[in-house]
Design an enzyme around this catalytic site. Structure first.
Site, PDB file in Angstrom:
ATOM      1  N   SER A 106       8.318  -0.783  -0.188  1.00  0.00           N
ATOM      2  CA  SER A 106       8.277  -1.068   1.237  1.00  0.00           C
ATOM      3  C   SER A 106       9.361  -0.253   1.941  1.00  0.00           C
ATOM      4  O   SER A 106      10.520  -0.252   1.518  1.00  0.00           O
ATOM      5  CB  SER A 106       8.520  -2.563   1.447  1.00  0.00           C
ATOM      6  OG  SER A 106       8.615  -2.817   2.812  1.00  0.00           O
ATOM      7  N   THR A 111       3.119   4.398   5.336  1.00  0.00           N
ATOM      8  CA  THR A 111       2.314   4.365   6.555  1.00  0.00           C
ATOM      9  C   THR A 111       2.491   5.655   7.350  1.00  0.00           C
ATOM     10  O   THR A 111       1.522   6.233   7.852  1.00  0.00           O
ATOM     11  CB  THR A 111       2.703   3.138   7.395  1.00  0.00           C
ATOM     12  OG1 THR A 111       2.548   1.983   6.579  1.00  0.00           O
ATOM     13  CG2 THR A 111       1.825   2.997   8.614  1.00  0.00           C
ATOM     14  N   ASN A 156      12.060  -2.965   6.105  1.00  0.00           N
ATOM     15  CA  ASN A 156      11.375  -1.977   6.957  1.00  0.00           C
ATOM     16  C   ASN A 156      11.092  -2.602   8.323  1.00  0.00           C
ATOM     17  O   ASN A 156      10.545  -3.691   8.414  1.00  0.00           O
ATOM     18  CB  ASN A 156      10.062  -1.569   6.263  1.00  0.00           C
ATOM     19  CG  ASN A 156       9.312  -0.502   7.035  1.00  0.00           C
ATOM     20  OD1 ASN A 156       9.758  -0.055   8.096  1.00  0.00           O
ATOM     21  ND2 ASN A 156       8.186  -0.092   6.504  1.00  0.00           N
ATOM     22  N   SER A 159       7.046  -2.818   8.805  1.00  0.00           N
ATOM     23  CA  SER A 159       6.452  -2.975   7.486  1.00  0.00           C
ATOM     24  C   SER A 159       4.998  -3.429   7.593  1.00  0.00           C
ATOM     25  O   SER A 159       4.669  -4.335   8.351  1.00  0.00           O
ATOM     26  CB  SER A 159       7.275  -3.989   6.705  1.00  0.00           C
ATOM     27  OG  SER A 159       6.724  -4.157   5.435  1.00  0.00           O
ATOM     28  N   SER A 160       4.142  -2.756   6.848  1.00  0.00           N
ATOM     29  CA  SER A 160       2.728  -3.144   6.855  1.00  0.00           C
ATOM     30  C   SER A 160       2.612  -4.445   6.090  1.00  0.00           C
ATOM     31  O   SER A 160       2.989  -4.510   4.914  1.00  0.00           O
ATOM     32  CB  SER A 160       1.893  -2.083   6.164  1.00  0.00           C
ATOM     33  OG  SER A 160       2.246  -0.804   6.615  1.00  0.00           O
ATOM     34  N   GLY A 386       3.979  -1.853  -0.096  1.00  0.00           N
ATOM     35  CA  GLY A 386       4.723  -1.345  -1.247  1.00  0.00           C
ATOM     36  C   GLY A 386       5.254  -2.471  -2.124  1.00  0.00           C
ATOM     37  O   GLY A 386       5.221  -3.639  -1.761  1.00  0.00           O
ATOM     38  N   GLU A 388       7.482  -5.061  -3.752  1.00  0.00           N
ATOM     39  CA  GLU A 388       8.523  -5.834  -3.073  1.00  0.00           C
ATOM     40  C   GLU A 388       9.301  -6.690  -4.058  1.00  0.00           C
ATOM     41  O   GLU A 388       8.720  -7.406  -4.870  1.00  0.00           O
ATOM     42  CB  GLU A 388       7.890  -6.734  -2.001  1.00  0.00           C
ATOM     43  CG  GLU A 388       7.414  -5.963  -0.798  1.00  0.00           C
ATOM     44  CD  GLU A 388       6.780  -6.828   0.270  1.00  0.00           C
ATOM     45  OE1 GLU A 388       6.528  -8.007   0.020  1.00  0.00           O
ATOM     46  OE2 GLU A 388       6.538  -6.299   1.375  1.00  0.00           O
TER      47      GLU A 388
HETATM   48  N1  LIG Z   1       8.370  11.473   7.261  1.00  0.00           N
HETATM   49  C1  LIG Z   1       9.191  10.666   7.965  1.00  0.00           C
HETATM   50  N2  LIG Z   1       9.992  11.207   8.900  1.00  0.00           N
HETATM   51  C2  LIG Z   1      10.808  10.423   9.605  1.00  0.00           C
HETATM   52  N3  LIG Z   1      10.917   9.109   9.429  1.00  0.00           N
HETATM   53  C3  LIG Z   1      10.140   8.512   8.506  1.00  0.00           C
HETATM   54  C4  LIG Z   1       9.224   9.286   7.738  1.00  0.00           C
HETATM   55  N4  LIG Z   1       8.594   8.433   6.901  1.00  0.00           N
HETATM   56  C5  LIG Z   1       9.089   7.191   7.149  1.00  0.00           C
HETATM   57  N5  LIG Z   1      10.009   7.251   8.108  1.00  0.00           N
HETATM   58  C6  LIG Z   1      10.772   6.112   8.651  1.00  0.00           C
HETATM   59  O1  LIG Z   1      10.721   5.078   7.727  1.00  0.00           O
HETATM   60  C7  LIG Z   1      10.180   3.896   8.299  1.00  0.00           C
HETATM   61  C8  LIG Z   1       9.340   3.169   7.318  1.00  0.00           C
HETATM   62  O2  LIG Z   1       8.209   3.906   6.980  1.00  0.00           O
HETATM   63  P1  LIG Z   1       6.807   3.230   6.707  1.00  0.00           P
HETATM   64  O3  LIG Z   1       6.557   2.175   7.677  1.00  0.00           O
HETATM   65  O4  LIG Z   1       5.869   4.321   6.581  1.00  0.00           O
HETATM   66  O5  LIG Z   1       7.063   2.578   5.312  1.00  0.00           O
HETATM   67  P2  LIG Z   1       6.016   1.915   4.358  1.00  0.00           P
HETATM   68  O6  LIG Z   1       6.142   2.639   3.075  1.00  0.00           O
HETATM   69  O7  LIG Z   1       4.702   1.928   5.018  1.00  0.00           O
HETATM   70  O8  LIG Z   1       6.539   0.487   4.209  1.00  0.00           O
HETATM   71  P3  LIG Z   1       5.740  -0.854   4.054  1.00  0.00           P
HETATM   72  O9  LIG Z   1       5.310  -0.925   2.657  1.00  0.00           O
HETATM   73  O10 LIG Z   1       6.733  -1.852   4.374  1.00  0.00           O
HETATM   74  O11 LIG Z   1       4.654  -0.803   5.034  1.00  0.00           O
HETATM   75  C9  LIG Z   1       9.388   4.360   9.477  1.00  0.00           C
HETATM   76  O12 LIG Z   1       9.368   3.387  10.458  1.00  0.00           O
HETATM   77  C10 LIG Z   1      10.150   5.586   9.924  1.00  0.00           C
HETATM   78  O13 LIG Z   1      11.234   5.209  10.777  1.00  0.00           O
HETATM   79 MG   LIG Z   2       3.523   0.601   5.736  1.00  0.00          MG
END
Ligand SMILES: Nc1ncnc2c1ncn2[C@@H]1O[C@H](COP(=O)(O)OP(=O)(O)OP(=O)(O)O)[C@@H](O)[C@H]1O
Ligand SMILES: [Mg+2]
Length: 1045
Positions: A106, A111, A156, A159-160, A386, A388
């Site tokens: 996570s 996402t 996060n 977070s999704s 992701g 957790e």
């Molecule tokens: N390529 C990137 N460039 C800049 N910032 C990023 C990038 N990828 C992720 N982030 C930052 O990290 C944060 C978390 O990313 P994201 O929501 O994609 O995580 P996740 O893997 O989907 O988590 P979860 O499993 O909780 O949904 C985003 O809100 C963003 O601020």
């Molecule tokens: Mg996500």
């Protein structure tokens, strides 16, 4: 081959396959160094490792999109766009369905990565109004789903809280047509409870911050988050997140997707109901029976909810505070305790929200689904929650981690296990690489007879008292010796002291680490039961959307069958997802979270090391290094590349394998690059494959040119041949036609020549028979015939015999013109003669007199023309009839030629006196008119000549001979009214008797002889003369003037 520079930087190799030496430490260092250089993407072959930078980097610009679109995978720096491009090309050009698996903890950036992939594909696929609309709808599904399905967690901020798998569908040209979104297990417990520091789903905060005052009033909401029980458990605002702006963006996105205003309102109303349910407070009261019962503490919130959903507040209150229990055939209404009431309320809120979320996904799907039934290619993008590990992990974490375990299994299966097994199967020399196979953990959880989920279901369905303790005991018994299962009991049995393992917990050694789950709530959450009273109450509401979310509330459809458990549902949907993913070509993006504090560019090696370990990256590199990047069955391989060797192109007669061998031998790749399996060819490095592709593209271009050339040549040739054929045909016809004409002309000439020749010969032969005069004879004959015809014709067509008719038929022949004229005048004269012959003598004499007058006076005296129409009567006196003229008649002795009255001009005065004039065949007698006594009798022989004027007067002078019978009386001047007749008759008579013509002078001046001497008479034209005749004026003794008119 491509520029290898970006890949071969010793300190920070872009592809970990090239790492030397290959250790965990060096791998970690490489990642760290690259991260320091802001190169957040690294490859292991075609797997992308992405390290979350927690800051926005300038590597997602449209220029970058273009750069990656035009280059090939290994020619540029590693990037998520490169893998997206590779997948898209493979989908479009090789017709292989793709899936992009994004895994990681996570907050690792899954996402974000999925959005980058989608936006890249949208940017490089073709454009057009319809396609752009589809793309926009697909992209805009993200803000809507994130608003309802994402929340801030400790790990996060976005977070999704649900799993998402999106199939984007393309047509054969690679144009996006639409898509289908599948969602997995929303973490609905968050609705009613969340850890301090976290938040509920974004939508609640967005609605309160961004909704207009009017909207909030309509939804009966207050702007203050703290007012709501479900929101006031933690922070409400988030630094760096503008809830109000996100709300507006979400609303816009809904519009783009195609939500109607009514749908949006209904959606927000149901959302508001969920929020307000949290504020329905219950209080305890005691019933008459002494039993504790609950009731609504403050009816206002309930009232408002009921107004929003169109339901009787009493019905909702009853559903919240009591429960109908069916015992045999009886239904009993039992009251609920306050905790039971709250449990029911929360269950209702969670159910409404999770069902609303399902509805939302379905609604989006109806907008983006592909309408036509054409064949499609699919690119699936999986972004699932992701792995957790929390302080306190419950049922949701168990489910989420199970899902991640399955995804890891796919990865292991496809990249490590299956690959190695394939080498062995294909007979390729292979030293096995050790790796951790997590199927044992998957089996621990999902085994249908003895897995944890099966046990949980069994426990849920078991009659009697069910609670988590019996469930845990069962697990402890079953997995007492399982390597990946631990609990206080099993540890005790193993005599291991583990203080980190409290009671009512079990621990699983996941591939990504050990997670301790608290079993509290497992059964309840797995059952996911909602009191039937509540679902029936919701179904009874007038709010169409809410009502549709609770179909089981319809009393008609009451079913005693228990609905499938949450665990069972999730397991089957994960199984379906796995099946779907297996059917596609996988592309991996492995996200790594570099620190726990969401700090920009901070790299915590220990944290990363753990992820590197459980993601199995090192093993991945090893297998990759030892293995082959590409494999394909000999048949398709030969089919695709056979044009690269003249020996295999265009047809290879032998077996596919031999063909591939021959082909690759011709291309002269290094030996170690290739391996020939039993059924497949293996190519070690992607570069070799790229080289093959590049050569193929060049060769295809050549072949296309060749085919074009041949086709164009063929077309021109056939066209030419056709033209030539036509030309030959036309010239043959033309020549034929010309020859025919020439022949005809020659024939005509020959005939003429022949005729001449024959004629000449015949003439020569017959010449002796010819008479020399024949021609003149013939001419004569013809001439006579013509004349004869002419005369006969003339005889038939003679003009009438009237003297006045001068017509004459035209001459038929020119040569008879003169004769015709002659005949015409003869005929005319003949006609005249005939006319004359039949005239009586008196008329004849009269006409002769007229003729004589004409000869004498025509064109000489003006008077003549007047006399023409006057008949010559000769006797104007009535000599015979009138007895008065007896004497005169006696003198005349029947020889009277003319008798008339004249006036005699007195020679002395010029005055006139009337006299009777009598002309006989012998005499001219002038007599007195009264007595008729002759005064002068002149013998005709005495008359010498006569003079008259040129004018129209009746004046005449009778010149007598010097010696006449009357003596010397001199000339007579007379005026006669019938001068012309008188002179003409005188002339005729004179000629008849004397044989001499009368001498006639027509003149203006003449002299007369009188006894007293000559008098010259001058005729003067004067108007004075008047109609009564000339006036004679004596001018002196020898001159006289006669005025005439
Ligand atoms: N390529 C990137 N460039 C800049 N910032 C990023 C990038 N990828 C992720 N982030 C930052 O990290 C944060 C978390 O990313 P994201 O929501 O994609 O995580 P996740 O893997 O989907 O988590 P979860 O499993 O909780 O949904 C985003 O809100 C963003 O601020
Ligand atoms: Mg996500």
């Amino acid at each position: 081959m491509e520029d290898a520079a970006p890949l071969l930087d010793a300190e920070a190799v872009a592809d970990l396959v090239l790492l030397d030496p290959l250790t965990e430490e060096s791998l970690l260092q490489t990642l760290q160094e690259r991260f320091r250089r802001r190169d957040i993407y690294t490859y292991i072959g075609n797997v992308v490792i992405s390290v979350n930078p927690y800051q926005s980097l300038p590597i997602y610009t449209p220029e970058k999109v273009q750069e990656y679109h035009e280059c090939n995978f290994f020619a540029v720096k590693p990037h998520i766009y490169a893998i997206a491009d590779d997948a898209y090309r493979s989908l479009r050009d090789r017709d292989r369905d793709q899936c992009i698996l994004i895994t990681g903890e996570s907050g690792a950036g899954k996402t974000e990565a999925s959005k980058l992939v989608m936006s890249y594909v949208a940017a490089v696929s073709s454009k057009g109004e319809e396609v752009n609309k589809v793309k926009e709808q697909l992209l805009q599904s993200n803000p809507v789903l994130e608003a309802f399905g994402n929340a801030k967690t400790a790990r996060n901020d976005n977070s999704s809280r649900f799993g998402k798998y999106m199939d984007v569908e393309f047509d054969f040209k690679g144009e996006p047509l639409g898509g289908v979104i599948s969602n997995y297990l929303l973490e609905k417990s968050r609705i009613v409870r969340h850890v301090k520091g976290e938040r509920n789903f974004h939508i609640f905060y967005q609605l309160l911050a961004g909704g207009s005052a009017q909207l909030l009033q309509q939804l009966k909401l207050r702007q203050d988050c703290g007012h709501y029980g479900y929101l006031n458990q933690g922070t409400s605002s988030l630094p760096g997140m503008d809830d109000a702006a996100n709300f507006r963006a979400m609303q816009d996105a809904m519009k783009v997707i195609g939500f109607s205003a009514a749908e949006v309102t209904a959606l927000l109303e149901v959302t508001a109901v969920v929020l307000k349910l949290g504020n329905v407070q219950l209080s305890s009261s005691f019933q008459a029976s002494g039993m504790e019962a609950c009731s609504i503490a403050e009816p206002r919130e309930l009232q408002e909810i009921c107004e929003l959903i169109g339901l009787d507040p009493g019905a909702l209150e009853q559903a919240l505070c009591s429960r109908t229990v069916k015992a045999r055939d009886e239904t009993v209404l039992t009251t609920l305790t306050v905790p039971q009431g709250y449990y029911g309320r929360d269950a209702l809120a969670k159910n409404i929200y999770s069902r609303l979320f399902d509805w939302l996904v379905n609604r989006i799907n109806t907008s983006i689904q592909v309408k036509s039934g054409e064949q499609r290619k699919v690119m699936g993008v999986l972004d699932i929650y992701g792995f957790e590990i929390f302080q306190d992990n419950g049922f949701e974490q168990f489910i989420i981690n199970y899902c991640n375990e399955k995804l890891q299994q796919i990865f292991i299966l496809m990249t490590l296990k299956e690959e190695q097994e394939e080498y062995v199967r294909e007979g390729i020399q292979w030293t096995p690489v050790e790796f951790f196979d997590n199927s044992i953990i998957c089996n621990l959880i999902e085994n249908s007879t003895s897995g944890i989920l099966a046990m949980l279901d069994e426990e849920c369905l078991r009659p009697g008292v069910v609670n988590e303790d019996t469930f845990l005991t069962k697990l402890n018994q079953l997995f007492a010796t399982h390597k990946h299962y631990e609990s206080k009991e099993t540890q005790n049995a193993r005599r291991v002291m583990d203080t980190s393992l409290p009671a009512r917990c079990f621990r699983i050694h996941h591939y990504a680490g050990k997670v301790t789950y608290n079993v509290t709530g497992f059964i309840e959450k797995n059952n996911d039961l909602l009191f039937r009273d509540l679902s029936q109450a919701m179904w009874a509401a007038r709010h169409a959307l809410l009502r549709s979310l609770f179909p089981e509330g319809d009393p008609q459809k009451v079913s005693l069958k228990l609905p499938p458990t949450a665990g069972f549902q999730f397991k089957s949907s994960v199984a379906m997802l796995m099946k779907n993913l297996y059917s596609k070509n996988p592309n991996y993006i492995r996200c790594i979270k570099p620190n726990d504090t969401k700090s920009a560019m901070v790299f915590t090696p220990e944290l990363v090391r753990a992820q590197v370990r459980y993601l199995g990256l090192l093993e991945n590199v090893r297998v990759r290094r030892a293995g082959y990047a590409f494999r394909q069955l000999y048949g398709p391989f030969l089919q695709r590349y056979k044009m690269l060797s003249p020996r295999t192109w265009p047809r290879w007669a032998g077996s596919d394998r031999e063909g591939a061998e021959v082909l690759l031998a011709d291309l002269a790749y290094p030996k170690e690059e290739l391996a020939f399996g039993h059924t497949k060819i293996f190519i070690r490095s992607p570069r070799t494959l790229f080289d093959l592709e590049r050569r193929r593209q060049e060769r295809v271009a050549q072949l296309v040119t060749l085919i074009q050339k041949m086709v164009r040549g063929w077309r021109c040739r056939t066209q030419y041949q056709l033209m030539r054929k036509s030309q030959i045909l036309i010239s043959a016809w033309f020549r034929g036609h010309a020859q025919k004409n020439r022949y005809k002309q020659m024939k005509r000439s020959a005939l003429i020549l022949q005729a001449y020749a024959r004629g000449w010969k015949a003439r020569r032969r017959y010449r002796r028979y010819f008479r020399t005069s024949a021609s003149s004879f013939l001419a004569n004959f013809i001439y006579r015939r013509l004349v004869c015809r002419y005369l006969l014709g003339l005889a038939k067509n003679l003009p009438p015999l009237s003297v006045l008719d001068r017509t004459w038929p035209p001459a038929p022949y020119k040569f008879l013109g003169d004769a015709d004229q002659e005949l015409k005048s003869i005929f005319y004269r003949w006609k005249c003669k005939k006319y004359r012959d039949q005239l009586p003598p008196s008329r004849r004499a009269q006409l002769q007199a007229k003729l004589c007058a004409s000869e004498l006076f025509k064109d000489k005296k003006t008077l003549y023309s007047k006399s023409v129409q006057q008949p010559f009567r000769s006797d104007y006196l009535g000599l015979k009839q009138n007895p008065k003229y007896q004497k005169l008649h006696a003198v005349a002795k029947d020889k009277v030629v003319m008798a008339d009255t004249v006036r005699k001009v007195n020679r002395a005065s010029g005055k006139t006196v009337p006299r009777l004039l009598l002309l006989t065949t012998e005499h001219l007698v002038l007599a007195d008119p009264k007595t008729a006594q002759p005064k002068t009798v002149l013998g005709l022989g005495d008359i010498h000549s006569v003079s008259v004027t040129r004018f129209s007067d009746g004046f005449l002078v009778l010149h007598l001979k010097e010696v006449s019978t009357v003596g010397a009386k001199g000339d007579f001047l007379l005026v006669s009214d019938h001068l012309i007749e008188l002179v003409a008759r005188l002339h005729q008579t004179l000629e008849a008797t004397t044989g001499q013509a009368l001498t006639l002078h027509i003149t203006d001046k003449f002299s007369t002889r009188f006894p007293k001497g000559d008098v010259s008479v001058t005729v003067v034209e004067s108007p004075k003369a008047g109609p009564d005749g000339p006036i004679c004026k004596k001018k002196g003794s020898h001159k006289m003037e006669v005025l005439v008119h």
